[in-house]
Scaffold this motif. Structure first.
Motif, PDB file in Angstrom:
ATOM      1  N   LYS A   1       0.835  -1.201   0.000  1.00  0.00           N
ATOM      2  CA  LYS A   1       0.000   0.000   0.000  1.00  0.00           C
ATOM      3  C   LYS A   1       0.874   1.257   0.000  1.00  0.00           C
ATOM      4  O   LYS A   1       0.546   2.260  -0.666  1.00  0.00           O
ATOM      5  N   GLU A   2       1.967   1.224   0.761  1.00  0.00           N
ATOM      6  CA  GLU A   2       2.874   2.374   0.800  1.00  0.00           C
ATOM      7  C   GLU A   2       3.532   2.573  -0.559  1.00  0.00           C
ATOM      8  O   GLU A   2       3.694   3.706  -1.047  1.00  0.00           O
ATOM      9  N   THR A   3       3.936   1.457  -1.175  1.00  0.00           N
ATOM     10  CA  THR A   3       4.532   1.535  -2.521  1.00  0.00           C
ATOM     11  C   THR A   3       3.535   2.105  -3.511  1.00  0.00           C
ATOM     12  O   THR A   3       3.887   2.952  -4.375  1.00  0.00           O
ATOM     13  N   LEU A   4       2.281   1.703  -3.404  1.00  0.00           N
ATOM     14  CA  LEU A   4       1.246   2.233  -4.306  1.00  0.00           C
ATOM     15  C   LEU A   4       1.057   3.721  -4.081  1.00  0.00           C
ATOM     16  O   LEU A   4       0.867   4.486  -5.038  1.00  0.00           O
ATOM     17  N   ARG A   5       1.124   4.179  -2.822  1.00  0.00           N
ATOM     18  CA  ARG A   5       0.941   5.614  -2.536  1.00  0.00           C
ATOM     19  C   ARG A   5       2.064   6.434  -3.191  1.00  0.00           C
ATOM     20  O   ARG A   5       1.809   7.463  -3.823  1.00  0.00           O
ATOM     21  N   ARG A   6       3.289   5.934  -3.039  1.00  0.00           N
ATOM     22  CA  ARG A   6       4.420   6.663  -3.635  1.00  0.00           C
ATOM     23  C   ARG A   6       4.348   6.613  -5.168  1.00  0.00           C
ATOM     24  O   ARG A   6       4.613   7.615  -5.848  1.00  0.00           O
ATOM     25  N   SER A   7       3.958   5.461  -5.699  1.00  0.00           N
ATOM     26  CA  SER A   7       3.846   5.328  -7.167  1.00  0.00           C
ATOM     27  C   SER A   7       2.794   6.264  -7.718  1.00  0.00           C
ATOM     28  O   SER A   7       2.966   6.863  -8.792  1.00  0.00           O
ATOM     29  N   GLN A   8       1.692   6.432  -7.000  1.00  0.00           N
ATOM     30  CA  GLN A   8       0.633   7.316  -7.454  1.00  0.00           C
ATOM     31  C   GLN A   8       1.141   8.765  -7.496  1.00  0.00           C
ATOM     32  O   GLN A   8       0.850   9.522  -8.442  1.00  0.00           O
ATOM     33  N   ALA A   9       1.902   9.161  -6.472  1.00  0.00           N
ATOM     34  CA  ALA A   9       2.435  10.538  -6.426  1.00  0.00           C
ATOM     35  C   ALA A   9       3.416  10.782  -7.574  1.00  0.00           C
ATOM     36  O   ALA A   9       3.407  11.851  -8.222  1.00  0.00           O
ATOM     37  N   MET A  10       4.246   9.777  -7.837  1.00  0.00           N
ATOM     38  CA  MET A  10       5.209   9.918  -8.923  1.00  0.00           C
ATOM     39  C   MET A  10       4.516   9.916 -10.281  1.00  0.00           C
ATOM     40  O   MET A  10       4.912  10.637 -11.207  1.00  0.00           O
ATOM     41  N   PHE A  11       3.444   9.108 -10.408  1.00  0.00           N
ATOM     42  CA  PHE A  11       2.698   9.078 -11.670  1.00  0.00           C
ATOM     43  C   PHE A  11       2.022  10.424 -11.926  1.00  0.00           C
ATOM     44  O   PHE A  11       1.971  10.890 -13.085  1.00  0.00           O
ATOM     45  N   ASP A  12       1.534  11.046 -10.843  1.00  0.00           N
ATOM     46  CA  ASP A  12       0.879  12.350 -10.994  1.00  0.00           C
ATOM     47  C   ASP A  12       1.882  13.408 -11.493  1.00  0.00           C
ATOM     48  O   ASP A  12       1.493  14.403 -12.126  1.00  0.00           O
ATOM     49  N   LYS A  13       3.178  13.192 -11.240  1.00  0.00           N
ATOM     50  CA  LYS A  13       4.213  14.141 -11.686  1.00  0.00           C
ATOM     51  C   LYS A  13       4.886  13.664 -12.970  1.00  0.00           C
ATOM     52  O   LYS A  13       5.926  14.192 -13.364  1.00  0.00           O
ATOM     53  N   ASN A  14       4.286  12.621 -13.559  1.00  0.00           N
ATOM     54  CA  ASN A  14       4.809  12.063 -14.822  1.00  0.00           C
ATOM     55  C   ASN A  14       6.231  11.538 -14.673  1.00  0.00           C
ATOM     56  O   ASN A  14       7.052  11.605 -15.600  1.00  0.00           O
ATOM     57  N   LEU A  15       6.517  11.003 -13.450  1.00  0.00           N
ATOM     58  CA  LEU A  15       7.849  10.458 -13.206  1.00  0.00           C
ATOM     59  C   LEU A  15       7.924   8.955 -13.489  1.00  0.00           C
ATOM     60  O   LEU A  15       9.031   8.401 -13.606  1.00  0.00           O
ATOM     61  N   ILE A  16       6.755   8.256 -13.495  1.00  0.00           N
ATOM     62  CA  ILE A  16       6.735   6.825 -13.821  1.00  0.00           C
ATOM     63  C   ILE A  16       5.625   6.579 -14.818  1.00  0.00           C
ATOM     64  O   ILE A  16       4.701   7.406 -14.979  1.00  0.00           O
ATOM     65  N   SER A  17       5.725   5.413 -15.453  1.00  0.00           N
ATOM     66  CA  SER A  17       4.710   5.082 -16.458  1.00  0.00           C
ATOM     67  C   SER A  17       3.445   4.544 -15.798  1.00  0.00           C
ATOM     68  O   SER A  17       3.415   4.176 -14.610  1.00  0.00           O
ATOM     69  N   GLU A  18       2.411   4.476 -16.623  1.00  0.00           N
ATOM     70  CA  GLU A  18       1.131   3.910 -16.133  1.00  0.00           C
ATOM     71  C   GLU A  18       1.300   2.429 -15.802  1.00  0.00           C
ATOM     72  O   GLU A  18       0.683   1.927 -14.855  1.00  0.00           O
ATOM     73  N   ASP A  19       2.144   1.718 -16.533  1.00  0.00           N
ATOM     74  CA  ASP A  19       2.358   0.297 -16.247  1.00  0.00           C
ATOM     75  C   ASP A  19       2.956   0.097 -14.859  1.00  0.00           C
ATOM     76  O   ASP A  19       2.592  -0.856 -14.133  1.00  0.00           O
ATOM     77  N   ALA A  20       3.866   0.966 -14.497  1.00  0.00           N
ATOM     78  CA  ALA A  20       4.467   0.865 -13.156  1.00  0.00           C
ATOM     79  C   ALA A  20       3.414   1.087 -12.079  1.00  0.00           C
ATOM     80  O   ALA A  20       3.416   0.424 -11.026  1.00  0.00           O
ATOM     81  N   LEU A  21       2.505   2.027 -12.318  1.00  0.00           N
ATOM     82  CA  LEU A  21       1.434   2.277 -11.350  1.00  0.00           C
ATOM     83  C   LEU A  21       0.513   1.061 -11.250  1.00  0.00           C
ATOM     84  O   LEU A  21       0.119   0.641 -10.140  1.00  0.00           O
ATOM     85  N   LEU A  22       0.168   0.491 -12.390  1.00  0.00           N
ATOM     86  CA  LEU A  22      -0.713  -0.699 -12.388  1.00  0.00           C
ATOM     87  C   LEU A  22      -0.028  -1.861 -11.670  1.00  0.00           C
ATOM     88  O   LEU A  22      -0.683  -2.642 -10.965  1.00  0.00           O
ATOM     89  N   GLN A  23       1.265  -1.994 -11.825  1.00  0.00           N
ATOM     90  CA  GLN A  23       1.990  -3.062 -11.136  1.00  0.00           C
ATOM     91  C   GLN A  23       1.899  -2.882  -9.620  1.00  0.00           C
ATOM     92  O   GLN A  23       1.727  -3.856  -8.870  1.00  0.00           O
ATOM     93  N   ALA A  24       2.014  -1.681  -9.156  1.00  0.00           N
ATOM     94  CA  ALA A  24       1.899  -1.416  -7.709  1.00  0.00           C
ATOM     95  C   ALA A  24       0.489  -1.720  -7.213  1.00  0.00           C
ATOM     96  O   ALA A  24       0.295  -2.270  -6.107  1.00  0.00           O
ATOM     97  N   GLN A  25      -0.527  -1.334  -8.011  1.00  0.00           N
ATOM     98  CA  GLN A  25      -1.916  -1.636  -7.627  1.00  0.00           C
ATOM     99  C   GLN A  25      -2.145  -3.151  -7.555  1.00  0.00           C
ATOM    100  O   GLN A  25      -2.832  -3.657  -6.654  1.00  0.00           O
ATOM    101  N   THR A  26      -1.566  -3.882  -8.529  1.00  0.00           N
ATOM    102  CA  THR A  26      -1.727  -5.337  -8.544  1.00  0.00           C
ATOM    103  C   THR A  26      -1.117  -5.967  -7.303  1.00  0.00           C
ATOM    104  O   THR A  26      -1.676  -6.911  -6.728  1.00  0.00           O
ATOM    105  N   GLN A  27       0.047  -5.470  -6.876  1.00  0.00           N
ATOM    106  CA  GLN A  27       0.682  -6.010  -5.668  1.00  0.00           C
ATOM    107  C   GLN A  27      -0.210  -5.851  -4.439  1.00  0.00           C
ATOM    108  O   GLN A  27      -0.286  -6.742  -3.583  1.00  0.00           O
TER     109      GLN A  27
END
Length: 400
Positions: free
Chosen positions: A103-129
């Motif tokens: 859940k913590e990894t997903l929170r950080r991934s979401q923040a980075m995705f909002d700043k266009n620092l990671i791809s959508e696939d990386a965000l989906l991977q965190a959600q899947t975990q």
């Protein structure tokens, strides 16, 4: 022996004056006495009988320890189940920690995705975990529930190695000894009955009643129960159950006897009665108080029924056949007069007369051969009864 007739044609007979008396009609049946409450004690688990705390004839109270079985295997099963439960709970803690990290990894991934620092696939991977860890947590919790159930089951098995009395009473039978193995029952095979506990303060007589008599029985009828082993005393009870189906018994050849099982409550048995003792029950089916009555042996089949000869008709049975009339001989002025009578209920000696004679009439009671040959209008002489013929009341049944 039975008849004396003087040369003058006078028949010597015995007589009895018609009086009023109480008539109690009973149905007699035979059976045995058994406790109303009888509990067979068996084991719910398999094992060797390690200790037996009671003996046959002992009195026990509800909750008393009766038997202990060998416990080692059941203690080991409980220890194993406890360990499995601890392991399942540890898995839950581990998966919960992994879920929190996901859940913590997903929170950080979401923040980075909002700043266009990671791809959508990386965000989906965190959600899947996170979803995977949530599913694993649900499974781990289910494993805890299963382990808890297994522990409770093994603990119950361990508890069942100590058998306690479910009711207070007396141990009336003991079927095993220390060191023997006891088994549980299945649908097709009964388990080991270790002992039987019965409450002897309330008994019941179980008797077989003939099909001809069972139609007269009703729930609540009073019963006199005589125990064969105590011939000088009797018990008082009442009918509590009448079987709906017959027990058929072959008595030779093709002849079959149908009996119905009847249970009689005996709430106050006396000391010394033991289960299985033979008994005789006299069930009160009908009572006539202050009824005109004559000895059973005085009833004969009517000779030359006047109603039949005048066309008055004779009574019919249920199947339409003519039924012979009952009669007695009344003695007046040294002459025997036949009287057609209507009879009611009977006990072992007297029969109720509903119509045909009056109180204080003198009826001929014997002797047997004299009464059998007697005709309306015969001259008679009353004598002392003297010798009594065979059968109850001194006669072998009623004459024809």
């Amino acid at each position: 022996i039975y008849m004396r007739r003087k040369a003058s044609g006078v028949t010597q007979v015995t007589t009895e004056t018609v009086q009023r008396r109480d008539i109690l009609q009973v149905v007699t049946a035979f059976g045995s006495l058994n406790p109303q409450v009888e509990v067979a004690i068996s084991s719910k688990v398999i094992g060797q009988l390690e200790r037996l705390y009671v003996d046959e004839g002992d009195t026990v109270a509800k909750g008393d320890t009766l038997v202990e079985l060998e416990r080692n295997r059941y203690r080991a099963a409980v220890s194993s189940a406890q360990a499995a439960l601890r392991s399942a709970r540890s898995d839950v803690s581990r998966v919960e920690a992994n879920l929190n990290q996901a859940k913590e990894t997903l929170r950080r991934s979401q923040a980075m995705f909002d700043k266009n620092l990671i791809s959508e696939d990386a965000l989906l991977q965190a959600q899947t975990q996170v979803e995977v860890q949530e599913a694993m947590l649900e499974s781990a919790k289910n494993n805890v529930d299963r382990a808890q159930g297994t522990l409770e089951e093994t603990q119950d098995d361990l508890d069942q190695t100590t058998i306690i009395a479910p009711v207070s009473g007396v141990v009336i039978s003991l079927s095993v000894e220390e060191g023997e193995n006891v088994i549980t029952g299945t649908m097709n095979n009964p388990g080991s009955v270790i002992m039987t506990i019965a409450q002897l303060d309330a008994m019941e007589a179980v008797v077989d009643v003939d099909e001809a008599d069972v139609v007269s029985l009703e729930i609540g009828q009073k019963v006199k129960v005589e125990v064969d082993a105590f011939s000088d005393t009797f018990l008082v009870g009442e009918v509590v159950k009448i079987a709906n189906s017959a027990k058929l018994q072959s008595v030779g050849g093709q002849e079959t006897v149908a009996n119905y099982e009847v249970k009689i409550s005996v709430p106050e048995p006396f000391e010394g009665i033991r289960p299985g003792m033979s008994c005789t029950a006299e069930i009160e089916v009908e009572k006539a108080e202050s009824a005109l009555a004559v000895p059973i042996q005085s009833i004969v089949t009517a000779r030359d029924d006047p109603q039949e000869e005048t066309g008055g008709g004779r009574p019919k049975t249920r199947n339409g056949m003519t039924r012979k009339r009952d009669a007695v001989f009344v003695v007046k002025n040294g002459v025997a007069h036949q009287r057609i009578v209507e009879t009611g209920i009977a006990d072992d000696r007297y029969i109720e007369i509903l119509d045909g004679i009056e109180e204080n009439d003198k009826v001929v009671t014997g002797r047997y051969e004299a009464l059998r040959a007697l005709q309306d209008g015969d001259r008679v002489e009353e004598i002392s009864s003297g010798f009594q013929g065979p059968g109850k009341g001194g006669f072998g049944g009623r004459p024809n």
